[in-house]
Enzyme design. Structure first.
Site, PDB file in Angstrom:
ATOM      1  N   ASN A   9       0.862  -1.191   0.000  1.00 17.88           N
ATOM      2  CA  ASN A   9       0.000   0.000   0.000  1.00 17.88           C
ATOM      3  C   ASN A   9       0.898   1.240   0.000  1.00 17.88           C
ATOM      4  OD1 ASN A   9      -1.885   1.996   0.459  1.00 17.88           O
ATOM      5  ND2 ASN A   9      -2.222   1.455   2.612  1.00 17.88           N
ATOM      6  N   TRP A  10       0.945   1.900  -1.142  1.00 13.50           N
ATOM      7  CA  TRP A  10       1.836   3.069  -1.256  1.00 13.50           C
ATOM      8  C   TRP A  10       1.251   4.316  -0.597  1.00 13.50           C
ATOM      9  CZ3 TRP A  10       3.533   2.855  -7.144  1.00 13.50           C
ATOM     10  CH2 TRP A  10       4.337   1.708  -7.334  1.00 13.50           C
ATOM     11  N   LYS A  11      -0.012   4.265  -0.235  1.00 14.57           N
ATOM     12  CA  LYS A  11      -0.687   5.444   0.343  1.00 14.57           C
ATOM     13  C   LYS A  11      -0.507   6.645  -0.601  1.00 14.57           C
ATOM     14  CE  LYS A  11       0.296   3.414   4.796  1.00 14.57           C
ATOM     15  NZ  LYS A  11       0.264   3.546   6.238  1.00 14.57           N
ATOM     16  N   HIS A  95      -9.254   0.827   5.343  1.00 16.84           N
ATOM     17  CA  HIS A  95      -7.938   1.044   5.965  1.00 16.84           C
ATOM     18  C   HIS A  95      -8.119   1.987   7.157  1.00 16.84           C
ATOM     19  CE1 HIS A  95      -3.844   2.393   6.604  1.00 16.84           C
ATOM     20  NE2 HIS A  95      -3.464   1.292   5.990  1.00 16.84           N
ATOM     21  N   GLU A  97      -6.552   4.434   8.153  1.00 18.34           N
ATOM     22  CA  GLU A  97      -6.420   5.869   7.842  1.00 18.34           C
ATOM     23  C   GLU A  97      -7.723   6.403   7.242  1.00 18.34           C
ATOM     24  OE1 GLU A  97      -2.777   5.514   5.597  1.00 18.34           O
ATOM     25  OE2 GLU A  97      -1.766   4.944   7.462  1.00 18.34           O
ATOM     26  N   GLU A 167      -4.955  -5.369  11.014  1.00 17.23           N
ATOM     27  CA  GLU A 167      -3.932  -4.343  11.189  1.00 17.23           C
ATOM     28  C   GLU A 167      -4.152  -3.623  12.514  1.00 17.23           C
ATOM     29  OE1 GLU A 167      -2.124  -3.093   7.200  1.00 17.23           O
ATOM     30  OE2 GLU A 167      -3.820  -1.799   7.563  1.00 17.23           O
ATOM     31  N   GLY A 173       2.824   2.014  10.716  1.00 15.24           N
ATOM     32  CA  GLY A 173       3.743   3.126  10.504  1.00 15.24           C
ATOM     33  C   GLY A 173       4.516   3.529  11.747  1.00 15.24           C
ATOM     34  N   SER A 213       3.893  -2.413  10.230  1.00 15.66           N
ATOM     35  CA  SER A 213       5.366  -2.351  10.299  1.00 15.66           C
ATOM     36  C   SER A 213       6.051  -3.654   9.881  1.00 15.66           C
ATOM     37  CB  SER A 213       5.812  -1.908  11.695  1.00 15.66           C
ATOM     38  OG  SER A 213       5.342  -0.597  11.967  1.00 15.66           O
ATOM     39  N   GLY A 234       2.947  -1.200   4.292  1.00 15.65           N
ATOM     40  CA  GLY A 234       2.912   0.212   3.950  1.00 15.65           C
ATOM     41  C   GLY A 234       4.309   0.725   3.634  1.00 15.65           C
ATOM     42  N   GLY A 235       4.954   1.311   4.630  1.00 20.10           N
ATOM     43  CA  GLY A 235       6.255   1.971   4.434  1.00 20.10           C
ATOM     44  C   GLY A 235       7.281   1.131   3.690  1.00 20.10           C
TER      45      GLY A 235
END
Ligand code: PEP
Length: 251
Positions: A9-11, A95, A97, A167, A173, A213, A234-235
């Site tokens: 997931n590049w956000k 998600h 976010e 999650e 993150g 993470s 993610g990251g």
């Protein structure tokens, strides 16, 4: 046998030019054997280009969100059909976010799930508890409440296309991960919920990912757990080499 799945997931990261650079490097990188399904989730603006670059590569594409209506006066939104036209097979729904920063509630997420499923997209439904809920031992209550509300009215036959991502919000993150055993416990609990709400066979075939993470150092231990079928990353999905190493670790 559930095929492992690693989704990146590049956000809100990467312009189309950066997406193209990533994809070319990722396709050239060592990604291990073919056993792991890999999905990239770029921002909407990169989807069409990514869809062209990924065609016939075995790497799947997904959207980070969708609107539940087919079309119309919904400025800034994107429909399931538009995602499919770009080559998407998957779409993230719920998600944390989106739930927190954009106030998406379970009723809205249920409509998004229905829209995705009606169009032939596989939703990756994200669920998970906050740090406070985690500390108060409310993981089961929180996650089952989300599952009950988000999946309300979703038929057993439709669950075959659904992927769940557990999650814990406190691990997203932050560099803090749930231990593999802790993640396994929550994911086993989710699988148990599906066997009661649907049936044993559906629960056995459902893919459930862990997210929070994940990196090349912890991925192997996480996906080695019997109920964990992969990861939502993610990251660590922003670097083609790092993300390829996670895919290798999951193989
Ligand atoms: C995510 O955004 O779904 C996620 C798990 O992020 P990170 O890997 O950066 O924790």
């Amino acid at each position: 046998m559930r095929q492992r799945l690693i989704a990146g997931n590049w956000k809100m990261n990467k312009t189309p030019t950066e997406a193209e650079r990533f994809i070319r490097a990722f396709l050239a990188a060592d990604r291990g054997a073919d056993g792991v399904e890999t999905v990239l989730l770029p921002p909407f603006i990169g989807l069409e280009l990514a869809g062209r670059l990924l065609r016939k590569t075995g790497v799947a594409l997904g959207g980070q969100d969708l609107h539940f209506e087919e079309k119309g006066a919904f400025t800034g939104e994107i429909s399931a059909e538009m995602l499919i036209a770009c080559g998407c097979r998957y779409v993230l729904v719920g998600h944390s976010e989106r739930r927190t920063l954009f106030h998406e509630d379970d009723g809205l997420l249920n409509r998004k799930l229905n829209a995705a499923l009606a169009t032939g997209l596989s939703p990756i439904l994200c669920v998970g508890e906050t740090l406070a809920e985690h500390r108060e031992g409310q993981v089961r209550e929180k996650v089952t409440a989300q599952l009950c509300a988000d999946l309300d009215g979703i038929e057993p036959a439709q669950i075959a296309s659904v992927v769940i991502a557990y999650e814990p919000i406190w691990a997203i993150g932050t560099g803090e991960t749930a231990s593999p055993e802790e993640a396994e416990g929550a994911i086993r609990m989710i699988r148990g919920w599906f066997s009661r709400a649907y049936d044993e066979e559906i629960a056995k075939n459902l893919r459930i990912l862990y997210g929070g993470s994940v990196n090349p150092e912890n991925a192997a231990a996480i996906v080695a757990q019997p109920d964990i079928d992969g990861a939502l990353v993610g990251g660590a999905s922003l670097s083609p080499e790092t993300f390829a190493r996670i895919v290798v670790q999951a193989g």
